[in-house]
Write a protein that holds these residues in place. Structure first.
Motif, mmCIF file in Angstrom:
data_model
loop_
_atom_site.group_PDB
_atom_site.id
_atom_site.type_symbol
_atom_site.label_atom_id
_atom_site.label_comp_id
_atom_site.label_asym_id
_atom_site.label_seq_id
_atom_site.Cartn_x
_atom_site.Cartn_y
_atom_site.Cartn_z
ATOM 1 N N HIS A 110 23.266 -26.226 -26.199
ATOM 2 C CA HIS A 110 24.146 -25.050 -26.320
ATOM 3 C C HIS A 110 25.567 -25.333 -25.854
ATOM 4 O O HIS A 110 26.412 -24.472 -25.914
ATOM 5 C CB HIS A 110 23.602 -23.881 -25.487
ATOM 6 C CG HIS A 110 22.221 -23.467 -25.858
ATOM 7 N ND1 HIS A 110 21.146 -23.625 -25.020
ATOM 8 C CD2 HIS A 110 21.735 -22.914 -26.991
ATOM 9 C CE1 HIS A 110 20.054 -23.182 -25.612
ATOM 10 N NE2 HIS A 110 20.372 -22.747 -26.804
ATOM 11 N N ARG A 111 25.774 -26.507 -25.306
ATOM 12 C CA ARG A 111 27.102 -26.833 -24.777
ATOM 13 C C ARG A 111 27.325 -28.320 -24.954
ATOM 14 O O ARG A 111 26.395 -29.068 -25.256
ATOM 15 C CB ARG A 111 27.227 -26.416 -23.311
ATOM 16 C CG ARG A 111 26.061 -26.834 -22.437
ATOM 17 C CD ARG A 111 26.351 -26.540 -20.984
ATOM 18 N NE ARG A 111 25.956 -25.205 -20.579
ATOM 19 C CZ ARG A 111 26.445 -24.589 -19.506
ATOM 20 N NH1 ARG A 111 27.335 -25.158 -18.758
ATOM 21 N NH2 ARG A 111 26.034 -23.384 -19.183
ATOM 22 N N ASP A 161 28.701 -22.855 -22.382
ATOM 23 C CA ASP A 161 28.004 -22.578 -23.643
ATOM 24 C C ASP A 161 29.034 -22.234 -24.726
ATOM 25 O O ASP A 161 29.998 -21.511 -24.464
ATOM 26 C CB ASP A 161 27.062 -21.382 -23.417
ATOM 27 C CG ASP A 161 26.073 -21.181 -24.548
ATOM 28 O OD1 ASP A 161 26.504 -21.081 -25.714
ATOM 29 O OD2 ASP A 161 24.868 -21.107 -24.267
#
Ligand SMILES: [Zn+2]
Ligand SMILES: [Zn+2]
Length: 267
Positions: free
Chosen positions: A109-110, A116
């Motif tokens: 997600h990052r 994120d």
């Protein structure tokens, strides 16, 4: 005959970003012709928080209890979304090593130690260099190989914004995407079609049919279908769309997992 409907990617109140009662999810699923789903709450490897392991244990316990209660009406499975695995091998080893469940999702997600993608203000941070890092870290996640499927490939595109997206040449990431796919296929692992984008302004799944076809053409066989529900009413959402996109990409089945083994459903 309609295919067995199994949603492999959902979140409950045991995720820090959801507040969804598990029993409500079960009742919604039964009322809407969904045959089963897997609860895959978030567990992040970019920080070491003892409470997240306590949350996962509590989730597992409730899933087991409800699985028995709903047996014969609904197949309820326990999974986990183990994200940012490249941040800390020791955390991955501990959590993955002690995981006793049906299904393990790997995801990202990052990237580049940034927050994120969902919370970054891209008017102050450049999008594309971070997207490039994302693909490299996604490849690392595939190579770490502590997963059954790699989730929502192209996730950052949800946050690019329509205007920026229109001006981007996404094909420059095709070579690294192939490398990610080949790594997963060699390891006997899969990907998902994450249909959450279909109900959001982005309007497309993660990844799109074009990349599902590429995964198929490279010899990939395991694809799960996930709503990424964070609310009961999203369990099983856009499932038929996911099936149609998989068919168009060349697949004659989709998969879901029980006790870490893929089950194949004809479509
Ligand atoms: Zn995710
Ligand atoms: Zn998720």
């Amino acid at each position: 005959m309609r295919p067995f409907v199994f949603d492999s990617h959902t979140h409950s109140q045991y995720s820090p970003d959801a507040d969804t009662d598990l029993r409500e999810m079960c009742e919604y699923a039964i009322a809407h012709g969904i045959d089963g789903f897997c609860v895959t709450d978030h567990c992040d490897c970019n920080h070491d928080r003892p409470e997240q392991e306590a949350r996962m244990a509590a989730c597992r316990q409730e899933v087991q209890q409800l699985r028995e209660e709903y047996r014969g009406r609904l197949l309820l499975c326990y999974g986990m979304e183990l994200a940012q695995q490249n941040f800390d091998p020791a955390i991955v080893a501990r959590i993955y090593g002690s995981f006793e469940g049906d299904f393990m999702i790997g995801s990202m997600h990052r990237a580049d130690n940034q927050p994120d993608f969902s919370v970054i203000d891209f008017s102050t941070i450049e999008f594309e260099p971070l997207l490039e890092k994302y693909y490299h870290e996604l490849l690392e996640t595939a190579q770490i190989n502590k997963l059954d499927i790699l989730a929502h490939i192209t996730y950052p595109l949800r946050y690019a914004g329509a205007e920026r997206l229109a001006g981007m040449d996404l094909h420059k990431y095709d070579d690294i995407t192939d490398e990610i796919f080949r790594t997963l296929i060699q390891n006997g692992k899969g990907i998902e079609i994450n249909v959450s984008g279909l109900r959001q302004p982005y309007g497309k799944p993660f990844p799109t049919g074009e990349y599902l076809k590429r995964f198929h053409d490279l010899g990939g066989e395991i694809v799960t279908i996930g709503s990424d529900a964070h609310f009961p009413q999203h369990v099983g959402a856009n499932f038929a769309d996911g099936v149609a996109i998989l068919k168009a990409a060349g697949f004659d089945h989709y998969c879901y997992f029980v006790e870490r083994k893929p089950r194949y459903v004809d479509i």
